[in-house]
Every structure is written in C-alpha cells, then in structure tokens.
Design a protein around this motif. Structure first.
Motif, PDB file in Angstrom:
ATOM      1  N   LEU A  88     -11.667   7.279   4.351  1.00 43.86           N
ATOM      2  CA  LEU A  88     -12.887   6.720   3.775  1.00 43.86           C
ATOM      3  C   LEU A  88     -12.691   6.646   2.272  1.00 43.86           C
ATOM      4  O   LEU A  88     -12.437   7.658   1.613  1.00 43.86           O
ATOM      5  CB  LEU A  88     -14.094   7.605   4.108  1.00 43.86           C
ATOM      6  CG  LEU A  88     -15.430   7.140   3.511  1.00 43.86           C
ATOM      7  CD1 LEU A  88     -15.859   5.804   4.107  1.00 43.86           C
ATOM      8  CD2 LEU A  88     -16.519   8.196   3.734  1.00 43.86           C
ATOM      9  N   THR A  89     -12.783   5.437   1.738  1.00 44.84           N
ATOM     10  CA  THR A  89     -12.530   5.254   0.323  1.00 44.84           C
ATOM     11  C   THR A  89     -13.510   4.209  -0.226  1.00 44.84           C
ATOM     12  O   THR A  89     -14.528   3.930   0.386  1.00 44.84           O
ATOM     13  CB  THR A  89     -11.058   4.858   0.081  1.00 44.84           C
ATOM     14  OG1 THR A  89     -10.805   4.788  -1.329  1.00 44.84           O
ATOM     15  CG2 THR A  89     -10.705   3.538   0.735  1.00 44.84           C
ATOM     16  N   THR A  90     -13.205   3.663  -1.374  1.00 41.82           N
ATOM     17  CA  THR A  90     -14.047   2.634  -1.975  1.00 41.82           C
ATOM     18  C   THR A  90     -13.358   1.281  -1.907  1.00 41.82           C
ATOM     19  O   THR A  90     -12.130   1.194  -1.775  1.00 41.82           O
ATOM     20  CB  THR A  90     -14.357   2.965  -3.444  1.00 41.82           C
ATOM     21  OG1 THR A  90     -13.112   2.959  -4.174  1.00 41.82           O
ATOM     22  CG2 THR A  90     -15.023   4.326  -3.572  1.00 41.82           C
ATOM     23  N   THR A  96      -6.284  -2.225  -4.008  1.00 42.47           N
ATOM     24  CA  THR A  96      -4.925  -1.933  -4.471  1.00 42.47           C
ATOM     25  C   THR A  96      -3.939  -1.700  -3.322  1.00 42.47           C
ATOM     26  O   THR A  96      -2.773  -1.400  -3.575  1.00 42.47           O
ATOM     27  CB  THR A  96      -4.925  -0.696  -5.382  1.00 42.47           C
ATOM     28  OG1 THR A  96      -5.249   0.482  -4.610  1.00 42.47           O
ATOM     29  CG2 THR A  96      -5.930  -0.853  -6.516  1.00 42.47           C
ATOM     30  N   LEU A  97      -4.399  -1.838  -2.076  1.00 41.52           N
ATOM     31  CA  LEU A  97      -3.502  -1.587  -0.938  1.00 41.52           C
ATOM     32  C   LEU A  97      -2.295  -2.526  -0.992  1.00 41.52           C
ATOM     33  O   LEU A  97      -2.446  -3.744  -1.087  1.00 41.52           O
ATOM     34  CB  LEU A  97      -4.254  -1.808   0.374  1.00 41.52           C
ATOM     35  CG  LEU A  97      -5.280  -0.743   0.790  1.00 41.52           C
ATOM     36  CD1 LEU A  97      -6.114  -1.230   1.970  1.00 41.52           C
ATOM     37  CD2 LEU A  97      -4.561   0.559   1.147  1.00 41.52           C
ATOM     38  N   PRO A  98      -1.080  -1.969  -0.880  1.00 43.32           N
ATOM     39  CA  PRO A  98       0.103  -2.830  -0.952  1.00 43.32           C
ATOM     40  C   PRO A  98       0.598  -3.284   0.419  1.00 43.32           C
ATOM     41  O   PRO A  98       1.577  -4.031   0.511  1.00 43.32           O
ATOM     42  CB  PRO A  98       1.138  -1.902  -1.603  1.00 43.32           C
ATOM     43  CG  PRO A  98       0.774  -0.538  -1.076  1.00 43.32           C
ATOM     44  CD  PRO A  98      -0.729  -0.538  -0.918  1.00 43.32           C
ATOM     45  N   GLY A 119      -4.497  -5.512  -0.115  1.00 36.67           N
ATOM     46  CA  GLY A 119      -5.801  -5.387  -0.739  1.00 36.67           C
ATOM     47  C   GLY A 119      -6.303  -6.633  -1.428  1.00 36.67           C
ATOM     48  O   GLY A 119      -7.513  -6.811  -1.588  1.00 36.67           O
ATOM     49  N   SER A 120      -5.381  -7.510  -1.820  1.00 37.43           N
ATOM     50  CA  SER A 120      -5.806  -8.725  -2.519  1.00 37.43           C
ATOM     51  C   SER A 120      -6.575  -9.675  -1.617  1.00 37.43           C
ATOM     52  O   SER A 120      -7.270 -10.570  -2.091  1.00 37.43           O
ATOM     53  CB  SER A 120      -4.589  -9.453  -3.103  1.00 37.43           C
ATOM     54  OG  SER A 120      -3.778  -9.994  -2.065  1.00 37.43           O
TER      55      SER A 120
END
Length: 276
Positions: A88-90, A96-98, A119-120
């Motif tokens: 669980l994050t924001t 920023t997930l690669p 993430g983009s």
C-alpha cells in the motif's frame, strides 16, 4: 416505517436484481434522481446500492452507515492468503515504478485497476486524483479462475465465478467445479483474518497457476464494498442480505463494525470506472 433500498440513477443489472429481491421482502426501491429524492425519504430507514462517490454525497442526508474493508487489508494478510507481494503506497510513489505491476485504488475505483507497464502509464494528478492518493501495488500474477464471495458474519452468504483466465465467464458458485475448494479456502481465510473485515463484505478469490508445474494455489484477489459489487450469478436474495447490512442506517451499525465505517470524503464528480 417501511425501509427503502436507494439505488443510483445509473441502473445496473445488479441494481435491478436487488430491487426485485427487495420487493419480495417488502422494501420499496427508490432511484436517486436529485435532492428531492432524499427529501422524500426523510425519517425512513434507508439502504444504499450504487457508486462510492455518490454514496459520499448522500450518506449524511440519508443517515447511512457504509461499511468498507480497510485500505491495507490485503497488505496485512499473511502471505499464505495472497501468494504475492502487495504494497500500500501513494500514487506519487507508484509513478516511479520501473517495472510492470498490478495497480489499483483500494476502494473507490478512481482509476482502472490493471497491469501497468511502468509508473509512467498511471494517471497523473487530476480533479479526483493527487500525489497522496492511496494505491495498492501488487506483483503481476495470473489467475486461472476468479470468484466473488459475499460474506456475512464470517460465512459465505452467496458466490459466483466471474472470470476464467482473466476473461469474463460467469457461473453460479453452487455446483461449479471448484466450489468445494473455494469454500474451503474462504473458511481458512475467515478463521485467520475474519476480524480484519466488517461483518458484511465482498471478497474475490482466485486460483493461481504456478508456472511450469501445472499446480494451482488459492489466493485472495481483493476485497470490496458489497454496496458497489456486481453480483454476477450469485443469488440476489442472499446478496441483498449482505448489501442491507453493509449499507444501512448509521444507528444500526454494531460496535464491532464501527471501525469499518467509510469516513466522510469531500464531494467529487461521479464516474464509474471498470467492473462494479
């Protein structure tokens, strides 16, 4: 006074089935078409079926107590029930997930739950989204079959298969080839983590295929609010029992369920995204 099932103006197949089930047991069904609808229901016990954004607007005037699973429920589950990494994050961090990941908002369907290449590809800040929007980020897995369970008082009240290999494929749980395994897994889940959920909730479970082995493993897909969950092929009368408990008069919410009440949220325009 005669209780009421209030449904959103955007009618769905589930809303129609629930309205018929409600009529069979003496409830009136009203369609929310404006403030005058709420005014006409003043003083009557109201239950709700419809989207969460509209629910946020009508909960106060209608005196509703809306139950929902905690945002972090999946994260708090033992790994034996999730069979994958989940965080669980924001939304800002998810941008920023690669790598590919399954990303979804925990409850309000403010953007489509899906596998994003990175993430983009996620939605950016908008009218209903911001950097602090909570999101669940999960490891990409493949479910061979998925089932929706309507749970009431830590027991399966109704259920339906809704997908096979990610494609919509609806069938009643009763008599389905994996019914016994689904119920057995649900029993273990509720025995281990039932106190982490409200007394009325929807939980989706699925059969994961382990690559290269042909073996399967049961895991939780997600948890949702019954008052915004498609019933698929589940028996409407049993589904209605769960909906009435999950979205009814605030004064009737039990002390045990009060920690699971949906908090007040600022008004936002409604838009339905993805599956109910």
């Amino acid at each position: 006074m005669r209780p009421v099932l209030l449904v959103a103006a955007q009618r769905t197949s589930t809303a129609l089935l629930l309205a018929r089930a409600a009529a069979r047991r003496g409830l009136e069904t009203y369609t929310l078409t404006g403030p005058h609808t709420l005014a006409a229901l003043t003083g009557r016990p109201v239950h709700w079926y419809g989207g969460p954004l509209t629910a946020d607007r009508v909960a106060g005037p209608a005196g509703l107590g809306l139950l929902e699973p905690p945002d972090d429920w999946l994260v708090r589950l033992p790994r034996e029930f999730t069979a994958r990494r989940i965080e669980l994050t924001t939304l800002a961090r998810a941008w920023t997930l690669p790598r590919p990941a399954f990303v979804k908002p925990p409850g309000d369907k403010s953007f489509p739950a899906a596998v994003y290449a990175d993430g983009s590809r996620l939605p950016r800040t908008g009218e209903r989204l911001g950097p602090d929007t909570p999101v669940l980020v999960g490891e990409v897995v493949h479910f061979a079959a998925e089932y929706r369970l309507f749970l009431l008082d830590r027991a399966v009240a109704a259920g339906s298969r809704y997908a096979v290999h990610g494609v919509l494929d609806v069938a009643p749980l009763a008599g389905e080839r994996y019914e016994r395994q689904v119920r057995r897994f649900a029993g273990r889940l509720l025995a281990a983590a039932g106190d982490l959920l409200p007394s009325a909730v929807t939980v989706d479970v699925g059969l994961l295929r382990e690559p290269g082995t042909g073996r399967g493993r049961w895991a939780v897909v997600e948890a949702n609010m019954p008052w915004f969950s498609h019933s698929y092929a589940a028996p409407p009368d049993a589904v209605l029992d769960v909906v009435l408990r999950a979205a009814g008069p605030l004064g009737r919410v039990s002390p045990a369920d009060r920690p699971f009440l949906r908090p007040e949220r600022p008004e936002r325009p409604e838009r339905s995204v993805g599956r109910e």
